[in-house]
Design an enzyme around this catalytic site. Structure first.
Site, PDB file in Angstrom:
ATOM      1  N   GLY A  14       0.830  -1.203   0.000  1.00 36.88           N
ATOM      2  CA  GLY A  14       0.000   0.000   0.000  1.00 36.88           C
ATOM      3  C   GLY A  14       0.866   1.254   0.000  1.00 36.88           C
ATOM      4  N   ASP A  64      -2.189  -8.092  -5.238  1.00 38.75           N
ATOM      5  CA  ASP A  64      -3.242  -7.983  -4.223  1.00 38.75           C
ATOM      6  C   ASP A  64      -2.731  -8.647  -2.944  1.00 38.75           C
ATOM      7  OD1 ASP A  64      -5.476  -8.400  -2.604  1.00 38.75           O
ATOM      8  OD2 ASP A  64      -6.810  -8.756  -4.295  1.00 38.75           O
ATOM      9  N   VAL A  65      -2.710  -7.902  -1.855  1.00 35.11           N
ATOM     10  CA  VAL A  65      -2.146  -8.442  -0.604  1.00 35.11           C
ATOM     11  C   VAL A  65      -2.981  -9.571   0.014  1.00 35.11           C
ATOM     12  CG1 VAL A  65      -0.761  -6.457   0.139  1.00 35.11           C
ATOM     13  CG2 VAL A  65      -3.209  -6.559   0.738  1.00 35.11           C
ATOM     14  N   ASN A  91       1.151  -2.666   5.394  1.00 31.78           N
ATOM     15  CA  ASN A  91       0.341  -1.463   5.622  1.00 31.78           C
ATOM     16  C   ASN A  91      -0.949  -1.423   4.808  1.00 31.78           C
ATOM     17  OD1 ASN A  91       0.008   1.693   6.013  1.00 31.78           O
ATOM     18  ND2 ASN A  91       0.092   1.320   3.797  1.00 31.78           N
ATOM     19  N   SER A 143      -4.720   0.134  13.757  1.00 26.90           N
ATOM     20  CA  SER A 143      -5.559   1.328  13.887  1.00 26.90           C
ATOM     21  C   SER A 143      -6.010   1.446  15.331  1.00 26.90           C
ATOM     22  CB  SER A 143      -6.792   1.196  12.987  1.00 26.90           C
ATOM     23  OG  SER A 143      -7.640   2.326  13.127  1.00 26.90           O
ATOM     24  N   TYR A 157     -13.997  -3.723   9.696  1.00 25.15           N
ATOM     25  CA  TYR A 157     -12.703  -3.031   9.758  1.00 25.15           C
ATOM     26  C   TYR A 157     -12.105  -3.143  11.163  1.00 25.15           C
ATOM     27  CZ  TYR A 157      -9.279   0.734   9.534  1.00 25.15           C
ATOM     28  OH  TYR A 157      -8.111   1.461   9.590  1.00 25.15           O
ATOM     29  N   ALA A 159     -12.735  -5.312  13.455  1.00 25.44           N
ATOM     30  CA  ALA A 159     -12.338  -6.701  13.740  1.00 25.44           C
ATOM     31  C   ALA A 159     -11.006  -7.020  13.057  1.00 25.44           C
ATOM     32  CB  ALA A 159     -13.429  -7.659  13.250  1.00 25.44           C
ATOM     33  N   LYS A 161      -8.585  -4.920  12.338  1.00 27.45           N
ATOM     34  CA  LYS A 161      -7.481  -4.178  12.961  1.00 27.45           C
ATOM     35  C   LYS A 161      -7.155  -4.735  14.350  1.00 27.45           C
ATOM     36  CE  LYS A 161      -6.530  -1.987   9.540  1.00 27.45           C
ATOM     37  NZ  LYS A 161      -5.191  -1.880   8.973  1.00 27.45           N
ATOM     38  N   ILE A 190      -5.665   9.972  10.106  1.00 28.51           N
ATOM     39  CA  ILE A 190      -4.529  10.517   9.360  1.00 28.51           C
ATOM     40  C   ILE A 190      -5.040  11.014   8.010  1.00 28.51           C
ATOM     41  CG2 ILE A 190      -2.209  10.004   8.483  1.00 28.51           C
ATOM     42  CD1 ILE A 190      -2.556   9.562  11.562  1.00 28.51           C
TER      43      ILE A 190
HETATM   44  P1  NAP Z   1      -5.278   4.762   1.216  1.00 29.79           P
HETATM   45  O1  NAP Z   1      -4.865   6.190   1.146  1.00 29.79           O
HETATM   46  O2  NAP Z   1      -6.584   4.350   0.640  1.00 29.79           O
HETATM   47  O3  NAP Z   1      -4.121   3.834   0.602  1.00 29.79           O
HETATM   48  C1  NAP Z   1      -4.270   2.461   0.641  1.00 29.79           C
HETATM   49  C2  NAP Z   1      -3.098   1.802  -0.055  1.00 29.79           C
HETATM   50  O4  NAP Z   1      -3.254   0.367   0.024  1.00 29.79           O
HETATM   51  C3  NAP Z   1      -3.027   2.146  -1.524  1.00 29.79           C
HETATM   52  O5  NAP Z   1      -1.672   2.161  -1.935  1.00 29.79           O
HETATM   53  C4  NAP Z   1      -3.763   0.992  -2.173  1.00 29.79           C
HETATM   54  O6  NAP Z   1      -3.374   0.841  -3.528  1.00 29.79           O
HETATM   55  C5  NAP Z   1      -3.294  -0.175  -1.300  1.00 29.79           C
HETATM   56  N1  NAP Z   1      -4.196  -1.330  -1.302  1.00 29.79           N
HETATM   57  C6  NAP Z   1      -5.500  -1.370  -0.939  1.00 29.79           C
HETATM   58  N2  NAP Z   1      -5.983  -2.608  -1.087  1.00 29.79           N
HETATM   59  C7  NAP Z   1      -4.965  -3.376  -1.553  1.00 29.79           C
HETATM   60  C8  NAP Z   1      -4.842  -4.733  -1.916  1.00 29.79           C
HETATM   61  N3  NAP Z   1      -5.869  -5.595  -1.838  1.00 29.79           N
HETATM   62  N4  NAP Z   1      -3.650  -5.186  -2.353  1.00 29.79           N
HETATM   63  C9  NAP Z   1      -2.581  -4.347  -2.450  1.00 29.79           C
HETATM   64  N5  NAP Z   1      -2.636  -3.047  -2.107  1.00 29.79           N
HETATM   65  C10 NAP Z   1      -3.818  -2.557  -1.677  1.00 29.79           C
HETATM   66  O7  NAP Z   1      -5.347   4.283   2.756  1.00 29.79           O
HETATM   67  P2  NAP Z   1      -4.594   4.844   4.043  1.00 29.79           P
HETATM   68  O8  NAP Z   1      -5.498   5.788   4.704  1.00 29.79           O
HETATM   69  O9  NAP Z   1      -3.228   5.263   3.703  1.00 29.79           O
HETATM   70  O10 NAP Z   1      -4.546   3.519   4.931  1.00 29.79           O
HETATM   71  C11 NAP Z   1      -3.386   2.695   4.933  1.00 29.79           C
HETATM   72  C12 NAP Z   1      -3.426   1.788   6.149  1.00 29.79           C
HETATM   73  O11 NAP Z   1      -3.530   2.578   7.326  1.00 29.79           O
HETATM   74  C13 NAP Z   1      -4.624   0.836   6.168  1.00 29.79           C
HETATM   75  O12 NAP Z   1      -4.230  -0.404   6.699  1.00 29.79           O
HETATM   76  C14 NAP Z   1      -5.589   1.525   7.119  1.00 29.79           C
HETATM   77  O13 NAP Z   1      -6.441   0.625   7.748  1.00 29.79           O
HETATM   78  C15 NAP Z   1      -4.610   2.134   8.106  1.00 29.79           C
HETATM   79  N6  NAP Z   1      -5.176   3.247   8.846  1.00 29.79           N
HETATM   80  C16 NAP Z   1      -5.496   4.424   8.217  1.00 29.79           C
HETATM   81  C17 NAP Z   1      -5.996   5.482   8.975  1.00 29.79           C
HETATM   82  C18 NAP Z   1      -6.308   6.816   8.374  1.00 29.79           C
HETATM   83  O14 NAP Z   1      -6.815   7.686   9.101  1.00 29.79           O
HETATM   84  N7  NAP Z   1      -6.026   7.060   7.106  1.00 29.79           N
HETATM   85  C19 NAP Z   1      -6.197   5.331  10.353  1.00 29.79           C
HETATM   86  C20 NAP Z   1      -5.871   4.109  10.949  1.00 29.79           C
HETATM   87  C21 NAP Z   1      -5.343   3.084  10.190  1.00 29.79           C
HETATM   88  P3  NAP Z   1      -4.336   0.119  -4.635  1.00 29.79           P
HETATM   89  O15 NAP Z   1      -5.742   0.529  -4.305  1.00 29.79           O
HETATM   90  O16 NAP Z   1      -3.838   0.599  -5.941  1.00 29.79           O
HETATM   91  O17 NAP Z   1      -4.109  -1.348  -4.442  1.00 29.79           O
END
Ligand code: NAP
Length: 259
Positions: A14, A64-65, A91, A143, A157, A159, A161, A190
């Site tokens: 990601g 795909d992860v 991530n 998270s 989600y 569950a 995390k 974030i």
């Molecule tokens: P984001 O901006 O939507 O980015 C998600 C990234 O993951 C993208 O690079 C996406 O690329 C990739 N991805 C999604 N599904 C995938 C799959 N099946 N296989 C491979 N790559 C995949 O999300 P983010 O906000 O940065 O979140 C990243 C992580 O932080 C997640 O685990 C999320 O739960 C965690 N998190 C985020 C927040 C927040 O406030 N943003 C808070 C707590 C935790 P593609 O779609 O091109 O595959």
């Protein structure tokens, strides 16, 4: 000053957007060689270009992860490109919102597979390399949502995390025999591309509910991941670090109003 991660090889799933891109940029700025993994190619290319424009080293691979063959290839692509893998930042994740009453079983599976099963798959694929090197680092992006807090629409989600943290405890014990640590960062809210879809109102309400009165920056998470990857954190394993601007602290709205 932390020991440098210069020339260490880090796979960031990601890493093409949001927090993952922030992690990739922070590691690249410290001289690490970064492999970005995602499904969409253009965003991965753009992220690599951005890192290279700042003088860093980055490549990408697609997959795909939640798919074992894809994850296996991400890790072997990393090793064939850079000769080794030192650090895994697992991530990648998704956070579609759907209340239980409306949620299809397939929606549940998709979130659990992408966010939780992926942690297992990514760690499993790295083990032979960590075993060979006698060392390794894993940083999971969990998270606060799930392990600490709840939000309607995010049972699957939450569950996933919280599940990552259950995985973490025993994985830390199993990975110790390979000289490898595994820890998790628990972000609050974030500012990322993934949050854009939730709308201005959601983002404004969220910022108001955080004692530090702002959403986090992707670099806030990247720096926490960098700490877990450092030599100085070498005796820390199976642990978590909440990075949320104090979001989980207020006991009530009154407590927040007192600030
Ligand atoms: P984001 O901006 O939507 O980015 C998600 C990234 O993951 C993208 O690079 C996406 O690329 C990739 N991805 C999604 N599904 C995938 C799959 N099946 N296989 C491979 N790559 C995949 O999300 P983010 O906000 O940065 O979140 C990243 C992580 O932080 C997640 O685990 C999320 O739960 C965690 N998190 C985020 C927040 C927040 O406030 N943003 C808070 C707590 C935790 P593609 O779609 O091109 O595959």
């Amino acid at each position: 000053m932390l020991t440098s991660v210069k020339d260490r090889v880090v796979l960031v799933t990601g890493g093409s957007k949001g927090i993952g891109k922030g992690i990739a940029s922070i590691f690249a700025a410290q001289g690490a060689k970064v492999m970005i993994a995602a499904r969409g190619e253009q965003a991965a290319i753009d992220a690599c270009e951005e890192i290279k424009a700042s003088g860093g080293e980055a490549s990408y691979c697609l997959g795909d992860v939640s798919d074992w063959a894809d994850v296996h290839k991400m890790v072997s692509d990393t090793v064939s490109t850079y000769g080794q893998i030192d650090i895994l930042c697992a991530n990648a994740g998704i956070f579609p919102q759907s209340k239980i009453v409306d949620m299809d079983p397939e929606d549940w599976d998709n979130v659990i597979d992408t966010n939780l099963k992926s942690s297992f798959l990514c760690v499993k694929a790295c083990i032979p390399h960590f075993e060979k090197a006698g060392k390794g680092r894993v940083i999971l992006t969990s998270s606060i949502t799930g392990p600490v807090t709840g939000f309607p629409g995010w049972t699957h989600y939450g569950a996933s995390k919280a599940g990552q943290l259950g995985f973490l405890k025993t994985a830390a014990m199993e990975l110790s025999r390979y000289g490898t640590t595994i820890n998790a960062v628990m972000p609050g809210n974030i500012a990322t591309e993934g949050l854009d879809g939730l709308g201005e109102d959601y983002l404004a309400t969220m910022a108001a509910s955080i004692p530090l009165k702002r959403l986090g920056d992707v670099a806030d998470i990247g720096n926490a991941a960098l700490f877990f990857a450092s030599d100085e954190a070498g005796y820390i394993t199976g642990q978590t670090l909440v990075v949320d601007g104090g979001q989980v602290l207020p006991e009530s709205l009154e407590a927040l109003a007192e600030i």
